[in-house]
Design an enzyme around this catalytic site. Structure first.
Site, PDB file in Angstrom:
ATOM      1  N   GLN A   1       0.846  -1.200   0.000  1.00 18.25           N
ATOM      2  CA  GLN A   1       0.000   0.000   0.000  1.00 18.25           C
ATOM      3  C   GLN A   1       0.878   1.245   0.000  1.00 18.25           C
ATOM      4  O   GLN A   1       0.374   2.357  -0.069  1.00 18.25           O
ATOM      5  CB  GLN A   1      -0.882   0.015   1.247  1.00 18.25           C
ATOM      6  CG  GLN A   1      -1.845  -1.144   1.327  1.00 18.25           C
ATOM      7  CD  GLN A   1      -2.436  -1.270   2.727  1.00 18.25           C
ATOM      8  OE1 GLN A   1      -3.484  -0.717   3.034  1.00 18.25           O
ATOM      9  NE2 GLN A   1      -1.759  -1.994   3.589  1.00 18.25           N
ATOM     10  N   ASN A   2       2.184   1.050   0.123  1.00 19.58           N
ATOM     11  CA  ASN A   2       3.081   2.201   0.230  1.00 19.58           C
ATOM     12  C   ASN A   2       3.328   2.825  -1.142  1.00 19.58           C
ATOM     13  O   ASN A   2       3.435   2.127  -2.138  1.00 19.58           O
ATOM     14  CB  ASN A   2       4.407   1.771   0.857  1.00 19.58           C
ATOM     15  CG  ASN A   2       4.202   1.259   2.267  1.00 19.58           C
ATOM     16  OD1 ASN A   2       3.153   1.508   2.868  1.00 19.58           O
ATOM     17  ND2 ASN A   2       5.162   0.532   2.800  1.00 19.58           N
ATOM     18  N   VAL A   3       3.428   4.140  -1.125  1.00 19.47           N
ATOM     19  CA  VAL A   3       3.604   4.870  -2.383  1.00 19.47           C
ATOM     20  C   VAL A   3       5.040   5.378  -2.524  1.00 19.47           C
ATOM     21  O   VAL A   3       5.350   6.137  -3.438  1.00 19.47           O
ATOM     22  CB  VAL A   3       2.599   6.053  -2.477  1.00 19.47           C
ATOM     23  CG1 VAL A   3       1.170   5.543  -2.439  1.00 19.47           C
ATOM     24  CG2 VAL A   3       2.817   7.089  -1.366  1.00 19.47           C
TER      25      VAL A   3
ATOM     26  N   HIS B   1      -1.735   1.261  -4.129  1.00 20.34           N
ATOM     27  CA  HIS B   1      -2.158   2.655  -3.979  1.00 20.34           C
ATOM     28  C   HIS B   1      -1.345   3.607  -4.851  1.00 20.34           C
ATOM     29  O   HIS B   1      -1.239   4.793  -4.554  1.00 20.34           O
ATOM     30  CB  HIS B   1      -2.090   3.071  -2.502  1.00 20.34           C
ATOM     31  CG  HIS B   1      -3.134   2.403  -1.650  1.00 20.34           C
ATOM     32  ND1 HIS B   1      -3.164   2.466  -0.276  1.00 20.34           N
ATOM     33  CD2 HIS B   1      -4.209   1.654  -2.006  1.00 20.34           C
ATOM     34  CE1 HIS B   1      -4.202   1.792   0.182  1.00 20.34           C
ATOM     35  NE2 HIS B   1      -4.847   1.275  -0.833  1.00 20.34           N
TER      36      HIS B   1
ATOM     37  N   CYS C   1      -1.629  14.136 -15.475  1.00 19.76           N
ATOM     38  CA  CYS C   1      -2.497  15.263 -15.809  1.00 19.76           C
ATOM     39  C   CYS C   1      -3.947  14.800 -15.765  1.00 19.76           C
ATOM     40  O   CYS C   1      -4.303  13.783 -16.368  1.00 19.76           O
ATOM     41  CB  CYS C   1      -2.162  15.797 -17.196  1.00 19.76           C
ATOM     42  SG  CYS C   1      -3.343  17.077 -17.716  1.00 19.76           S
TER      43      CYS C   1
ATOM     44  N   CYS D   1       0.025  20.999 -16.415  1.00 19.92           N
ATOM     45  CA  CYS D   1       0.517  20.270 -17.591  1.00 19.92           C
ATOM     46  C   CYS D   1       0.649  21.265 -18.752  1.00 19.92           C
ATOM     47  O   CYS D   1       0.024  22.327 -18.734  1.00 19.92           O
ATOM     48  CB  CYS D   1      -0.507  19.192 -17.925  1.00 19.92           C
ATOM     49  SG  CYS D   1      -0.167  18.220 -19.393  1.00 19.92           S
TER      50      CYS D   1
ATOM     51  N   CYS E   1      -0.755  21.031 -21.416  1.00 13.91           N
ATOM     52  CA  CYS E   1      -2.093  21.170 -22.014  1.00 13.91           C
ATOM     53  C   CYS E   1      -2.971  22.125 -21.197  1.00 13.91           C
ATOM     54  O   CYS E   1      -4.096  22.423 -21.590  1.00 13.91           O
ATOM     55  CB  CYS E   1      -2.777  19.807 -22.145  1.00 13.91           C
ATOM     56  SG  CYS E   1      -3.528  19.217 -20.605  1.00 13.91           S
TER      57      CYS E   1
ATOM     58  N   GLY F   1       3.071  -4.388   8.982  1.00 13.10           N
ATOM     59  CA  GLY F   1       3.101  -2.933   9.161  1.00 13.10           C
ATOM     60  C   GLY F   1       1.934  -2.195   8.551  1.00 13.10           C
ATOM     61  O   GLY F   1       2.094  -1.068   8.083  1.00 13.10           O
ATOM     62  N   THR F   2       0.767  -2.829   8.564  1.00 10.87           N
ATOM     63  CA  THR F   2      -0.422  -2.102   8.110  1.00 10.87           C
ATOM     64  C   THR F   2      -1.495  -2.163   9.180  1.00 10.87           C
ATOM     65  O   THR F   2      -1.675  -3.191   9.833  1.00 10.87           O
ATOM     66  CB  THR F   2      -0.965  -2.635   6.759  1.00 10.87           C
ATOM     67  OG1 THR F   2      -2.230  -2.011   6.503  1.00 10.87           O
ATOM     68  CG2 THR F   2      -1.121  -4.140   6.736  1.00 10.87           C
TER      69      THR F   2
HETATM   70  P1  OAD Z   1      -1.171   3.133   8.924  1.00 11.84           P
HETATM   71  O1  OAD Z   1      -0.461   4.365   9.356  1.00 11.84           O
HETATM   72  O2  OAD Z   1      -2.649   3.122   8.985  1.00 11.84           O
HETATM   73  O3  OAD Z   1      -0.675   1.905   9.795  1.00 11.84           O
HETATM   74  C1  OAD Z   1       0.684   1.653  10.015  1.00 11.84           C
HETATM   75  C2  OAD Z   1       0.773   0.388  10.861  1.00 11.84           C
HETATM   76  O4  OAD Z   1       2.143   0.091  11.049  1.00 11.84           O
HETATM   77  C3  OAD Z   1       0.137   0.521  12.246  1.00 11.84           C
HETATM   78  O5  OAD Z   1      -0.614  -0.656  12.521  1.00 11.84           O
HETATM   79  C4  OAD Z   1       1.350   0.619  13.192  1.00 11.84           C
HETATM   80  O6  OAD Z   1       1.087   0.015  14.433  1.00 11.84           O
HETATM   81  C5  OAD Z   1       2.387  -0.173  12.424  1.00 11.84           C
HETATM   82  N1  OAD Z   1       3.772   0.241  12.666  1.00 11.84           N
HETATM   83  C6  OAD Z   1       4.239   1.491  12.932  1.00 11.84           C
HETATM   84  N2  OAD Z   1       5.570   1.477  13.024  1.00 11.84           N
HETATM   85  C7  OAD Z   1       5.970   0.207  12.799  1.00 11.84           C
HETATM   86  C8  OAD Z   1       7.233  -0.448  12.739  1.00 11.84           C
HETATM   87  N3  OAD Z   1       8.359   0.207  12.934  1.00 11.84           N
HETATM   88  N4  OAD Z   1       7.261  -1.768  12.478  1.00 11.84           N
HETATM   89  C9  OAD Z   1       6.107  -2.463  12.269  1.00 11.84           C
HETATM   90  N5  OAD Z   1       4.892  -1.907  12.311  1.00 11.84           N
HETATM   91  C10 OAD Z   1       4.815  -0.592  12.566  1.00 11.84           C
HETATM   92  O7  OAD Z   1      -0.659   2.779   7.459  1.00 11.84           O
HETATM   93  P2  OAD Z   1      -1.268   1.783   6.379  1.00 11.84           P
HETATM   94  O8  OAD Z   1      -1.903   0.605   7.019  1.00 11.84           O
HETATM   95  O9  OAD Z   1      -0.226   1.558   5.362  1.00 11.84           O
HETATM   96  O10 OAD Z   1      -4.111   5.092   1.789  1.00 11.84           O
HETATM   97  O11 OAD Z   1      -2.397   2.669   5.751  1.00 11.84           O
HETATM   98  C11 OAD Z   1      -3.144   2.135   4.704  1.00 11.84           C
HETATM   99  C12 OAD Z   1      -3.600   3.231   3.815  1.00 11.84           C
HETATM  100  O12 OAD Z   1      -4.240   4.227   4.584  1.00 11.84           O
HETATM  101  C13 OAD Z   1      -2.472   3.979   3.140  1.00 11.84           C
HETATM  102  O13 OAD Z   1      -2.019   3.350   1.974  1.00 11.84           O
HETATM  103  C14 OAD Z   1      -3.144   5.280   2.828  1.00 11.84           C
HETATM  104  C15 OAD Z   1      -3.789   5.514   4.159  1.00 11.84           C
HETATM  105  O14 OAD Z   1      -4.839   6.325   4.179  1.00 11.84           O
HETATM  106  C16 OAD Z   1      -4.464   6.139   1.046  1.00 11.84           C
HETATM  107  O15 OAD Z   1      -3.886   7.200   1.086  1.00 11.84           O
HETATM  108  C17 OAD Z   1      -5.613   5.814   0.146  1.00 11.84           C
END
Ligand code: OAD
Length: 256
Positions: free
Chosen positions: A109-111, A127, A135, A156, A158, A195-196
């Site tokens: 999900q990381n950009v 994502h 554009c 852009c 355009c 890490g999500t």
């Molecule tokens: P979050 O910020 O929601 O969650 C990060 C997760 O990583 C949390 O559960 C933390 O507890 C955990 N964490 C933090 N530091 C850590 C570490 N050093 N080692 C392991 N785990 C750790 O981020 P995402 O789940 O990636 O989407 O968020 C999902 C989506 O929500 C993103 O892609 C973005 C956001 O809104 C959009 O922008 C559409």
């Protein structure tokens, strides 16, 4: 307790026996590289703003300057950051799996493209990416690796507005990425969520979908999440320094 003590032996056994492993990563994997996560109360990316003020098509239509500045600042900051030991452990895991004739799929999900920078191959970006700007009018995409933009919003040739190539709330995931993810989930026998926070769909539903298809599911995270109760193994700890969960997992795999 060290992180090594937290990695269960039967997880290592399942991983060693698996034929197709899928990894899903989120912002926590990049935390030790200095990329702020989204939802940490004080330091998270949304700490000063509400997501809907920045990460929606409506926000961009309302205030393209603010949204462009915010993403441009993140882009410039990212340029100075490097992959960490967690990213490198995932590269090693991919090589370990492929060298043993296993299938390996990395969904993120990381950009930030830190998986690419570390050397991961065939990364499926659910994502999009912050490096490619598109554009809104003519659809032309261009990679932006330089310093801060001279003006905000970005235009852009355009005349159209250029936006970051990330998926915003309310938008569809890129079709090819979503199909590749669904295909991998349908055929994997081991799914690892790292890490999500597992709150943003559809990615948040992948672990459950994998489990429903019969895969074993593990979670590596600093904190418990909504999927912690459904997974077969929940390994708590940071993922990104040499002494933490992912490098330790890789060390254990190499012993096998
Ligand atoms: P979050 O910020 O929601 O969650 C990060 C997760 O990583 C949390 O559960 C933390 O507890 C955990 N964490 C933090 N530091 C850590 C570490 N050093 N080692 C392991 N785990 C750790 O981020 P995402 O789940 O990636 O989407 O968020 C999902 C989506 O929500 C993103 O892609 C973005 C956001 O809104 C959009 O922008 C559409």
């Amino acid at each position: 307790m060290t992180d090594s003590a937290r990695i269960p032996d039967d997880f290592i056994e399942s991983l060693t026996a698996s034929a197709h492993m899928v990894i899903l990563t989120g912002a926590g994997v990049s935390a030790e590289s200095g990329v702020p996560t989204f939802r940490d109360a004080q330091t998270g990316l949304w700490a000063k703003y509400r997501p809907e003020d920045l990460a929606t098509p409506q926000a961009f239509a309302r205030d393209p300057e603010l949204v462009t500045r915010w993403y441009d600042e993140r882009r410039v900051k990212l340029a100075s950051l490097a992959p960490n030991d967690g990213h490198r452990a995932i590269v090693a895991m991919q090589r370990w799996a492929l060298s043993r004739g296993k299938q390996f799929t990395l969904l993120t999900q990381n950009v930030d493209r830190l998986h690419h920078a570390a050397g991961s191959e065939d990364v499926i970006e659910l994502h999009g990416t912050l490096w490619v700007w598109r554009c809104e009018s003519c659809g032309v995409e261009r990679e932006e690796r330089g310093g801060p933009f001279a003006s905000h919003p970005l235009r852009c040739e355009c005349g159209g507005l250029r936006r970051p190539g990330v998926v915003w709330f309310g938008e569809m995931l890129p079709q090819a990425a979503l199909e590749a993810a669904e295909h991998a989930i349908a055929s994997c026998d081991l799914f690892l969520s790292i890490g999500t926070s597992a709150v943003v769909y559809p990615a948040a539903g992948f672990a459950q979908a994998a489990k429903a298809r019969g895969a074993r599911v593990a979670e590596f995270n600093r904190d418990p999440t909504p999927i912690s109760d459904l997974v077969d193994w929940s390994v708590q700890g940071n993922s990104g320094n040499s002494a933490t969960t992912l490098p330790e997992l890789m060390r254990r795999l190499e012993e096998n």
